[in-house]
Design an enzyme around this catalytic site. Structure first.
Site, PDB file in Angstrom:
ATOM      1  N   HIS A 148      -0.749 -30.838 101.538  1.00 64.14           N
ATOM      2  CA  HIS A 148       0.060 -32.058 101.630  1.00 64.14           C
ATOM      3  C   HIS A 148       1.149 -31.957 102.706  1.00 64.14           C
ATOM      4  CE1 HIS A 148       3.061 -35.024 100.045  1.00 64.14           C
ATOM      5  NE2 HIS A 148       1.949 -35.704  99.809  1.00 64.14           N
ATOM      6  N   LYS A 196       2.450 -38.004  88.815  1.00 59.63           N
ATOM      7  CA  LYS A 196       1.042 -38.331  88.599  1.00 59.63           C
ATOM      8  C   LYS A 196       0.810 -38.488  87.086  1.00 59.63           C
ATOM      9  CE  LYS A 196       0.772 -37.306  93.039  1.00 59.63           C
ATOM     10  NZ  LYS A 196       1.927 -37.217  93.893  1.00 59.63           N
ATOM     11  N   SER A 228      -5.500 -34.375  97.178  1.00 59.21           N
ATOM     12  CA  SER A 228      -5.152 -35.761  96.850  1.00 59.21           C
ATOM     13  C   SER A 228      -6.009 -36.799  97.559  1.00 59.21           C
ATOM     14  CB  SER A 228      -3.683 -36.012  97.160  1.00 59.21           C
ATOM     15  OG  SER A 228      -3.430 -35.832  98.531  1.00 59.21           O
ATOM     16  N   HIS A 254      -1.913 -33.041  91.260  1.00 56.74           N
ATOM     17  CA  HIS A 254      -2.915 -33.941  90.680  1.00 56.74           C
ATOM     18  C   HIS A 254      -3.720 -33.325  89.537  1.00 56.74           C
ATOM     19  CE1 HIS A 254      -2.426 -37.130  93.715  1.00 56.74           C
ATOM     20  NE2 HIS A 254      -2.086 -36.115  94.507  1.00 56.74           N
ATOM     21  N   GLU A 278      -3.896 -26.490  97.139  1.00 52.44           N
ATOM     22  CA  GLU A 278      -3.672 -27.495  96.098  1.00 52.44           C
ATOM     23  C   GLU A 278      -4.705 -27.271  95.005  1.00 52.44           C
ATOM     24  OE1 GLU A 278      -3.470 -31.449  97.831  1.00 52.44           O
ATOM     25  OE2 GLU A 278      -1.944 -30.746  99.235  1.00 52.44           O
ATOM     26  N   ASN A 288      -1.573 -43.164  90.231  1.00 58.55           N
ATOM     27  CA  ASN A 288      -1.817 -41.773  89.812  1.00 58.55           C
ATOM     28  C   ASN A 288      -1.310 -41.503  88.394  1.00 58.55           C
ATOM     29  OD1 ASN A 288      -2.879 -41.270  92.351  1.00 58.55           O
ATOM     30  ND2 ASN A 288      -0.892 -40.680  93.171  1.00 58.55           N
ATOM     31  N   ASP A 344      -0.163 -25.878  94.498  1.00 57.27           N
ATOM     32  CA  ASP A 344       0.430 -27.207  94.301  1.00 57.27           C
ATOM     33  C   ASP A 344      -0.568 -27.990  93.451  1.00 57.27           C
ATOM     34  OD1 ASP A 344       0.926 -29.918  94.466  1.00 57.27           O
ATOM     35  OD2 ASP A 344       1.382 -29.927  96.599  1.00 57.27           O
TER      36      ASP A 344
HETATM   37  N1  PMP Z   1       1.818 -32.523  96.627  1.00 62.27           N
HETATM   38  C1  PMP Z   1       0.709 -33.263  96.571  1.00 62.27           C
HETATM   39  C2  PMP Z   1      -0.614 -32.579  96.553  1.00 62.27           C
HETATM   40  C3  PMP Z   1       0.783 -34.649  96.502  1.00 62.27           C
HETATM   41  O1  PMP Z   1      -0.335 -35.388  96.455  1.00 62.27           O
HETATM   42  C4  PMP Z   1       2.051 -35.270  96.492  1.00 62.27           C
HETATM   43  C5  PMP Z   1       2.182 -36.769  96.368  1.00 62.27           C
HETATM   44  N2  PMP Z   1       1.270 -37.501  97.051  1.00 62.27           N
HETATM   45  C6  PMP Z   1       3.193 -34.457  96.589  1.00 62.27           C
HETATM   46  C7  PMP Z   1       3.032 -33.097  96.630  1.00 62.27           C
HETATM   47  C8  PMP Z   1       4.561 -35.067  96.599  1.00 62.27           C
HETATM   48  O2  PMP Z   1       4.897 -35.446  95.314  1.00 62.27           O
HETATM   49  P1  PMP Z   1       5.861 -36.677  94.951  1.00 62.27           P
HETATM   50  O3  PMP Z   1       5.163 -37.927  95.375  1.00 62.27           O
HETATM   51  O4  PMP Z   1       5.984 -36.548  93.492  1.00 62.27           O
HETATM   52  O5  PMP Z   1       7.140 -36.462  95.686  1.00 62.27           O
END
Ligand code: PMP
Length: 441
Positions: free
Chosen positions: A172, A279, A220, A248, A216, A86, A245
């Site tokens: 997530h 990311k 993801s 990405h 989001e 990412n 959130d």
């Molecule tokens: N939110 C989303 C939408 C994610 O994709 C991720 C990671 N996959 C996270 C939060 C968590 O972030 P991190 O891996 O930086 O702890």
């Protein structure tokens, strides 16, 4: 020997990046701790022995467009093209960012050894918070040492008993886990279904308490964006607070690379702009930008901030370095978007229905095709990408997930496309299951 697929039908996620292997694999089994670990050990070793496990590939180089890994099947190091990171902007190896980190290590050492409110708040932490607030167009920001912890902390501390959190079904795992730790009621709306969200907001009206809406920016597992141009005004009309959130989307979308809300022109309508550094910024950590009063509140109420050691100053320096590079070299973002467009055009030529909204491109594989065999073919042919299988996604939506980077060359992408075609010709077409919609001759 545990049969393949044992008890794996129950409790699958309904999409997004949220599932509990424990609930799915161990559901209904009354096992002691040692039986549980032995059961899982046999299950996972079975898969590794069949050459089915590509987890924990040991990377021996920087996470750039090409990496060296130690291939445990070939028992040798080998070069692979990286389509599974990412690190979208390819900044982990950028000379300016590396130099900024080196300087931070010289000045601050490697870490702080404590939480921000006590001893763990350096000049670099303060500077980064200020820069992020400006980047997201908010009064203030606060940074945490993980994106996961940021969501868990936010969702568990922002709300109170009478509040409701209406959220996209694909949010997530960290969002769901935070909700479980808080006291507010959580209600899901169907993925990206604005009418469903509106229906829930109307049904919730007059219930008392605050309403939060959680989405989001870029999802993801699917790479699609939330239609914030419709969601943000809807939230305002209903007096709901909007939490985005944008793990990405930050650094990737929008004319200033400020994220999905900027892309849709609604940054000013987002109440809580959350993002991660894992990311586009290529390190790790999370942040939230909001009104100053909200950030001041979070510093004392968000337990994953308050009770956890600060990220090392060198990580803050890396993110600052990335923000500076983004300003000085905006063409990097454009290169990423051009690469996404080039890859999508190639996939469409191969017959895939591919119109990506982000650097995450997904190739859905029919349920009856052995995803792991295809994944291993990519691996053998030197293409590193992620395969996402049940229970991470529903079985009929198993997929290969391609992450594009700004540093990929056209030759890298052509090579990826070549191997995608091989995998489809070898594993999908012979089963009469080719779901590609319009193969060009
Ligand atoms: N939110 C989303 C939408 C994610 O994709 C991720 C990671 N996959 C996270 C939060 C968590 O972030 P991190 O891996 O930086 O702890």
């Amino acid at each position: 020997m545990i049969p393949n697929g044992t008890t794996m039908r129950n409790g699958a996620s309904d999409g997004g990046e949220n599932f509990s292997l424990r609930d799915i694999l161990l559901e209904g089994r009354k096992l002691s701790f040692s039986e549980r670990t032995a059961f899982f050990s046999e299950w996972i070793n079975d898969r590794a022995a069949c050459g089915e496990s590509l987890y924990l590939r040991n990377v021996l180089s920087a996470a750039d467009r090409e990496v060296t890994i130690y291939d445990r099947y070939a028992q040798a190091p080998r070069r692979m093209l990286m389509f599974g990171s990412n690190n979208y902007l390819g900044l982990t190896a950028h000379p300016y960012v590396r130099e900024r980190v080196r300087r931070a290590v010289d000045e601050f050492g490697t870490g702080v050894g404590g939480p921000p409110l006590l001893n763990g708040y350096s000049r670099l932490h303060a500077e980064l918070e200020e820069r992020l607030a400006a980047f997201k167009g908010k009064e203030a920001a606060l940074i945490l040492s993980s994106g996961y912890g940021t969501n868990v902390g936010l969702l568990s501390c922002l709300t109170s008993r009478n509040d409701t959190v209406v959220h996209d079904a694909y949010c997530h795992a960290s969002f769901h886990d935070g909700l479980k730790m808080g006291t507010a009621a959580g209600v899901k709306f169907a993925h990206n279904d604005v009418d469903d969200l509106e229906r829930l907001l109307e049904a919730n009206a007059g219930r008392g308490g605050d309403t939060f809406v959680g989405v989001e920016g870029v999802y993801s597992m699917d790479g699609d964006t939330a239609p914030l141009d419709r969601i943000a005004p809807l939230c305002k009309r209903h007096g709901a607070l909007l939490l985005v959130d944008d793990a990405h989307g930050t650094g990737v979308l929008g004319p200033g690379a400020r994220g999905t809300a900027e892309h849709y022109g609604v940054d000013h309508l987002v109440d809580l702009a959350m993002g991660t550094f894992s990311k586009a910024f290529g390190v790790s950590g999370g942040f939230v930008a909001a009104d100053r009063a909200v950030i001041d509140y979070l510093r004392f109420f968000c337990r994953s901030y308050f009770f956890s050691a600060s990220m090392p100053p060198m990580v803050a320096a890396a993110v600052l370095g990335c923000l500076e590079v983004l300003e000085a070299e905006p063409e990097i973002q454009q290169r990423l978007l051009d690469n996404v467009a080039y890859c999508a055009a190639g996939l469409r030529r191969l017959g895939f229905d591919c119109n990506p909204e982000s650097p995450i491109l997904t190739l859905i594989l029919p349920e009856t095709v052995n995803l792991r065999k295809g994944a291993y073919h990519f691996h053998r042919r030197g293409i590193f990408l992620n395969s996402i299988e049940y229970p991470a996604v529903p079985a009929h939506l198993q997929r290969f997930r391609i992450s594009m980077m700004a540093t990929h060359t056209r030759e890298d992408i052509d090579r990826l496309l070549e191997v995608v075609e091989e995998v489809w010709d070898r594993y999908v077409v012979p089963h009469g299951l080719d779901v590609r919609v319009h193969r060009d001759a």
